[in-house]
Design a protein around this motif. Structure first.
Motif, PDB file in Angstrom:
ATOM      1  N   LEU A 176     -10.870  -1.716   6.916  1.00  0.00           N
ATOM      2  CA  LEU A 176     -10.992  -0.540   7.069  1.00  0.00           C
ATOM      3  C   LEU A 176     -10.096   0.130   8.126  1.00  0.00           C
ATOM      4  O   LEU A 176      -9.463   1.335   8.327  1.00  0.00           O
ATOM      5  CB  LEU A 176     -12.315   0.148   7.113  1.00  0.00           C
ATOM      6  N   ARG A 177     -10.402  -0.483   9.445  1.00  0.00           N
ATOM      7  CA  ARG A 177      -9.754  -0.060  10.682  1.00  0.00           C
ATOM      8  C   ARG A 177      -8.261  -0.170  10.279  1.00  0.00           C
ATOM      9  O   ARG A 177      -7.438   1.015  10.998  1.00  0.00           O
ATOM     10  CB  ARG A 177     -10.141  -1.031  11.501  1.00  0.00           C
ATOM     11  N   LYS A 178      -7.531  -1.367   9.741  1.00  0.00           N
ATOM     12  CA  LYS A 178      -6.132  -1.261   9.536  1.00  0.00           C
ATOM     13  C   LYS A 178      -5.690  -0.100   8.762  1.00  0.00           C
ATOM     14  O   LYS A 178      -4.675   0.400   8.840  1.00  0.00           O
ATOM     15  CB  LYS A 178      -5.832  -2.672   8.807  1.00  0.00           C
ATOM     16  N   ARG A 179      -6.570   0.257   7.599  1.00  0.00           N
ATOM     17  CA  ARG A 179      -6.115   1.181   6.778  1.00  0.00           C
ATOM     18  C   ARG A 179      -6.007   2.448   7.376  1.00  0.00           C
ATOM     19  O   ARG A 179      -5.183   3.382   7.286  1.00  0.00           O
ATOM     20  CB  ARG A 179      -7.137   0.995   5.586  1.00  0.00           C
ATOM     21  N   GLN A 180      -6.959   2.758   8.139  1.00  0.00           N
ATOM     22  CA  GLN A 180      -7.079   4.118   8.983  1.00  0.00           C
ATOM     23  C   GLN A 180      -5.955   4.157   9.880  1.00  0.00           C
ATOM     24  O   GLN A 180      -5.499   5.318   9.865  1.00  0.00           O
ATOM     25  CB  GLN A 180      -8.672   4.227   9.618  1.00  0.00           C
TER      26      GLN A 180
ATOM     27  N   MET B   4       0.850  -1.251   0.102  1.00  0.00           N
ATOM     28  CA  MET B   4       0.227   0.067   0.019  1.00  0.00           C
ATOM     29  C   MET B   4       0.911   1.200  -0.057  1.00  0.00           C
ATOM     30  O   MET B   4       1.922   1.355   0.513  1.00  0.00           O
ATOM     31  CB  MET B   4      -0.766  -0.022   1.345  1.00  0.00           C
ATOM     32  N   ALA B   5       0.348   2.260  -0.662  1.00  0.00           N
ATOM     33  CA  ALA B   5       1.086   3.453  -0.832  1.00  0.00           C
ATOM     34  C   ALA B   5       1.568   4.065   0.528  1.00  0.00           C
ATOM     35  O   ALA B   5       0.481   3.942   1.544  1.00  0.00           O
ATOM     36  CB  ALA B   5       0.340   4.437  -1.633  1.00  0.00           C
ATOM     37  N   VAL B   6       2.513   4.685   0.775  1.00  0.00           N
ATOM     38  CA  VAL B   6       2.674   5.691   2.011  1.00  0.00           C
ATOM     39  C   VAL B   6       1.901   6.943   1.739  1.00  0.00           C
ATOM     40  O   VAL B   6       2.312   7.702   1.014  1.00  0.00           O
ATOM     41  CB  VAL B   6       4.099   5.673   2.366  1.00  0.00           C
ATOM     42  N   ILE B   7       1.051   7.208   2.344  1.00  0.00           N
ATOM     43  CA  ILE B   7       0.212   8.070   2.473  1.00  0.00           C
ATOM     44  C   ILE B   7       0.344   8.967   3.731  1.00  0.00           C
ATOM     45  O   ILE B   7       0.058   8.701   4.735  1.00  0.00           O
ATOM     46  CB  ILE B   7      -1.291   7.907   2.298  1.00  0.00           C
ATOM     47  N   GLU B   8       0.719  10.207   3.462  1.00  0.00           N
ATOM     48  CA  GLU B   8       1.140  11.181   4.452  1.00  0.00           C
ATOM     49  C   GLU B   8       0.017  12.323   4.408  1.00  0.00           C
ATOM     50  O   GLU B   8       0.077  13.178   3.425  1.00  0.00           O
ATOM     51  CB  GLU B   8       2.504  11.689   4.483  1.00  0.00           C
ATOM     52  N   ILE B   9      -0.895  12.470   5.292  1.00  0.00           N
ATOM     53  CA  ILE B   9      -1.771  13.315   5.361  1.00  0.00           C
ATOM     54  C   ILE B   9      -1.244  14.829   5.589  1.00  0.00           C
ATOM     55  O   ILE B   9      -0.248  14.598   6.483  1.00  0.00           O
ATOM     56  CB  ILE B   9      -3.205  13.263   6.423  1.00  0.00           C
ATOM     57  N   GLY B  10      -1.467  15.733   4.802  1.00  0.00           N
ATOM     58  CA  GLY B  10      -0.915  16.847   4.994  1.00  0.00           C
ATOM     59  C   GLY B  10       0.369  17.180   4.251  1.00  0.00           C
ATOM     60  O   GLY B  10       0.997  18.302   4.170  1.00  0.00           O
ATOM     61  N   VAL B  11       0.931  16.090   3.521  1.00  0.00           N
ATOM     62  CA  VAL B  11       2.102  16.039   2.864  1.00  0.00           C
ATOM     63  C   VAL B  11       1.832  15.635   1.351  1.00  0.00           C
ATOM     64  O   VAL B  11       2.156  16.189   0.203  1.00  0.00           O
ATOM     65  CB  VAL B  11       2.992  15.401   3.481  1.00  0.00           C
ATOM     66  N   SER B  12       1.131  14.369   1.261  1.00  0.00           N
ATOM     67  CA  SER B  12       0.871  13.535   0.194  1.00  0.00           C
ATOM     68  C   SER B  12       0.069  14.492  -0.753  1.00  0.00           C
ATOM     69  O   SER B  12      -0.728  15.155  -0.165  1.00  0.00           O
ATOM     70  CB  SER B  12       0.341  12.338   0.162  1.00  0.00           C
TER      71      SER B  12
ATOM     72  N   GLY C 253      -3.314  17.952  -7.459  1.00  0.00           N
ATOM     73  CA  GLY C 253      -2.064  18.657  -7.211  1.00  0.00           C
ATOM     74  C   GLY C 253      -2.123  19.072  -5.611  1.00  0.00           C
ATOM     75  O   GLY C 253      -1.012  19.789  -5.082  1.00  0.00           O
ATOM     76  N   GLN C 254      -3.173  19.024  -5.232  1.00  0.00           N
ATOM     77  CA  GLN C 254      -3.454  19.386  -3.866  1.00  0.00           C
ATOM     78  C   GLN C 254      -3.303  18.516  -2.700  1.00  0.00           C
ATOM     79  O   GLN C 254      -3.324  17.379  -3.076  1.00  0.00           O
ATOM     80  CB  GLN C 254      -4.925  20.150  -3.496  1.00  0.00           C
ATOM     81  N   VAL C 255      -2.694  19.052  -1.526  1.00  0.00           N
ATOM     82  CA  VAL C 255      -2.472  18.105  -0.535  1.00  0.00           C
ATOM     83  C   VAL C 255      -3.804  17.528  -0.086  1.00  0.00           C
ATOM     84  O   VAL C 255      -4.603  18.072   0.157  1.00  0.00           O
ATOM     85  CB  VAL C 255      -1.719  19.192   0.506  1.00  0.00           C
ATOM     86  N   LEU C 256      -3.474  16.321   0.532  1.00  0.00           N
ATOM     87  CA  LEU C 256      -4.597  15.600   0.910  1.00  0.00           C
ATOM     88  C   LEU C 256      -4.795  15.974   2.465  1.00  0.00           C
ATOM     89  O   LEU C 256      -3.866  15.894   3.174  1.00  0.00           O
ATOM     90  CB  LEU C 256      -4.409  13.903   0.958  1.00  0.00           C
ATOM     91  N   THR C 257      -5.845  16.387   3.030  1.00  0.00           N
ATOM     92  CA  THR C 257      -5.891  16.849   4.172  1.00  0.00           C
ATOM     93  C   THR C 257      -6.747  15.928   5.268  1.00  0.00           C
ATOM     94  O   THR C 257      -6.811  16.318   6.460  1.00  0.00           O
ATOM     95  CB  THR C 257      -6.475  18.383   4.169  1.00  0.00           C
ATOM     96  N   GLY C 258      -7.429  14.961   4.617  1.00  0.00           N
ATOM     97  CA  GLY C 258      -8.026  14.069   5.639  1.00  0.00           C
ATOM     98  C   GLY C 258      -7.970  12.620   5.190  1.00  0.00           C
ATOM     99  O   GLY C 258      -7.729  12.458   3.922  1.00  0.00           O
ATOM    100  N   ILE C 259      -8.582  11.781   6.187  1.00  0.00           N
ATOM    101  CA  ILE C 259      -8.359  10.342   5.565  1.00  0.00           C
ATOM    102  C   ILE C 259      -9.727   9.910   5.210  1.00  0.00           C
ATOM    103  O   ILE C 259      -9.869   8.886   4.489  1.00  0.00           O
ATOM    104  CB  ILE C 259      -7.852   9.339   6.896  1.00  0.00           C
ATOM    105  N   SER C 260     -10.716  10.520   5.495  1.00  0.00           N
ATOM    106  CA  SER C 260     -12.226  10.295   4.924  1.00  0.00           C
ATOM    107  C   SER C 260     -12.228  11.111   3.314  1.00  0.00           C
ATOM    108  O   SER C 260     -11.297  12.084   2.993  1.00  0.00           O
ATOM    109  CB  SER C 260     -13.168  10.874   5.698  1.00  0.00           C
TER     110      SER C 260
END
Ligand SMILES: [Zn+2]
Length: 123
Positions: free
Chosen positions: A97-101, A1-9, A15-22
Protein backbone atom coordinates in the motif's frame (compact mmCIF):
# COMPACT_ATOMS: atom_id res chain seq x y z
CA UNK A 1 -0.30 -0.38 -12.94
CA UNK A 2 -2.26 2.43 -14.49
CA UNK A 3 -0.77 5.87 -14.44
CA UNK A 4 -3.16 7.66 -12.15
CA UNK A 5 -2.87 11.39 -11.98
CA UNK A 6 -4.80 12.86 -9.11
CA UNK A 7 -6.55 16.02 -10.29
CA UNK A 8 -6.27 14.90 -13.92
CA UNK A 9 -7.41 11.29 -14.31
CA UNK A 10 -11.12 10.78 -14.52
CA UNK A 11 -13.26 8.07 -13.00
CA UNK A 12 -14.52 5.97 -15.93
CA UNK A 13 -17.83 5.41 -14.14
CA UNK A 14 -18.95 8.98 -13.44
CA UNK A 15 -16.53 10.98 -15.59
CA UNK A 16 -15.44 13.19 -12.69
CA UNK A 17 -11.80 13.94 -11.91
CA UNK A 18 -10.23 11.90 -9.12
CA UNK A 19 -9.38 14.27 -6.31
CA UNK A 20 -7.69 12.09 -3.72
CA UNK A 21 -5.77 8.90 -3.26
CA UNK A 22 -7.99 7.55 -0.53
CA UNK A 23 -11.23 5.88 -1.51
CA UNK A 24 -10.35 4.86 -4.99
CA UNK A 25 -10.35 1.43 -6.56
CA UNK A 26 -7.62 0.77 -9.10
CA UNK A 27 -6.58 -2.09 -11.31
CA UNK A 28 -3.66 -2.74 -13.57
CA UNK A 29 -4.07 -3.64 -17.20
CA UNK A 30 -5.73 -7.04 -16.95
CA UNK A 31 -8.28 -7.00 -19.73
CA UNK A 32 -6.74 -6.80 -23.21
CA UNK A 33 -10.20 -6.83 -24.77
CA UNK A 34 -13.78 -7.28 -23.70
CA UNK A 35 -17.09 -5.49 -23.53
CA UNK A 36 -16.47 -1.74 -23.30
CA UNK A 37 -18.47 -1.34 -20.13
CA UNK A 38 -15.93 -3.57 -18.35
CA UNK A 39 -12.84 -2.81 -20.41
CA UNK A 40 -12.90 0.93 -19.62
CA UNK A 41 -12.33 0.04 -15.98
CA UNK A 42 -9.27 -2.13 -16.62
CA UNK A 43 -6.03 -0.22 -16.08
CA UNK A 44 -7.96 2.61 -14.48
CA UNK A 45 -8.85 4.12 -11.15
CA UNK A 46 -12.37 4.91 -10.06
CA UNK A 47 -14.11 6.34 -7.04
CA UNK A 48 -14.82 3.64 -4.54
CA UNK A 49 -18.38 4.94 -4.15
CA UNK A 50 -18.92 4.65 -7.91
CA UNK A 51 -17.39 1.19 -7.92
CA UNK A 52 -19.64 -0.01 -5.11
CA UNK A 53 -22.74 1.30 -6.88
CA UNK A 54 -21.69 -0.03 -10.29
CA UNK A 55 -24.17 -2.51 -11.73
CA UNK A 56 -21.39 -4.49 -13.45
CA UNK A 57 -19.24 -4.68 -10.32
CA UNK A 58 -19.76 -8.36 -9.61
CA UNK A 59 -19.07 -9.34 -13.20
CA UNK A 60 -15.96 -7.16 -13.23
CA UNK A 61 -14.63 -8.70 -10.01
CA UNK A 62 -15.32 -12.24 -11.24
CA UNK A 63 -13.55 -11.48 -14.51
CA UNK A 64 -10.58 -9.91 -12.74
CA UNK A 65 -10.15 -12.92 -10.51
CA UNK A 66 -10.60 -15.33 -13.39
CA UNK A 67 -7.99 -13.57 -15.55
CA UNK A 68 -5.48 -13.26 -12.71
CA UNK A 69 -5.94 -16.88 -11.76
CA UNK A 70 -5.44 -18.02 -15.37
CA UNK A 71 -2.16 -16.06 -15.34
CA UNK A 72 -1.07 -17.95 -12.25
CA UNK A 73 -1.35 -14.79 -10.13
CA UNK A 74 -2.42 -15.07 -6.53
CA UNK A 75 -3.99 -11.67 -6.00
CA UNK A 76 -7.76 -11.47 -5.81
CA UNK A 77 -10.22 -8.63 -5.81
CA UNK A 78 -12.67 -8.55 -2.94
CA UNK A 79 -16.31 -7.44 -3.04
CA UNK A 80 -15.32 -3.84 -2.30
CA UNK A 81 -12.54 -3.63 -4.88
CA UNK A 82 -9.58 -4.20 -2.61
CA UNK A 83 -6.80 -6.34 -4.02
CA UNK A 84 -5.67 -9.02 -1.61
CA UNK A 85 -2.96 -11.61 -1.86
CA UNK A 86 -3.69 -14.72 0.20
CA UNK A 87 -0.92 -15.52 2.65
CA UNK A 88 0.47 -12.00 2.55
CA UNK A 89 1.70 -10.83 5.94
CA UNK A 90 0.62 -7.61 7.62
CA UNK A 91 4.01 -6.07 6.83
CA UNK A 92 3.80 -7.05 3.16
CA UNK A 93 0.34 -5.51 2.85
CA UNK A 94 1.59 -2.27 4.40
CA UNK A 95 4.56 -2.24 2.09
CA UNK A 96 2.39 -2.79 -0.98
CA UNK A 97 0.00 0.00 0.00
CA UNK A 98 2.87 2.33 0.79
CA UNK A 99 4.39 1.74 -2.64
CA UNK A 100 1.04 2.31 -4.29
CA UNK A 101 0.51 5.58 -2.41
CA UNK A 102 4.00 6.64 -3.29
CA UNK A 103 3.36 6.23 -7.00
CA UNK A 104 0.07 8.14 -6.78
CA UNK A 105 1.78 10.99 -4.96
CA UNK A 106 4.47 11.09 -7.57
CA UNK A 107 1.87 11.38 -10.30
CA UNK A 108 0.07 14.06 -8.34
CA UNK A 109 3.24 16.15 -8.15
CA UNK A 110 3.89 15.68 -11.83
CA UNK A 111 0.33 16.74 -12.69
CA UNK A 112 0.66 19.89 -10.57
CA UNK A 113 3.94 20.73 -12.26
CA UNK A 114 2.39 20.23 -15.68
CA UNK A 115 -0.53 22.50 -14.76
CA UNK A 116 1.88 25.23 -13.65
CA UNK A 117 3.83 24.86 -16.87
CA UNK A 118 0.67 25.27 -18.97
CA UNK A 119 -0.30 28.32 -16.88
CA UNK A 120 3.15 29.87 -17.33
CA UNK A 121 2.98 29.32 -21.05
CA UNK A 122 -0.32 31.12 -21.39
CA UNK A 123 0.64 34.13 -19.27
ZN1 LIG B 1 -16.71 8.21 -10.02
Amino acid sequence: MAVIEIGVSRCPLCGQVLTGISNIVATGHFLPFGPDRLWRCSDAAMHKSCFLAWEDREEFIALYNQVRSSQGRLDRMTEDGEIVVPGETEAEIKDRLRKRQHSYKWNERRARKEKRRIKDDTE
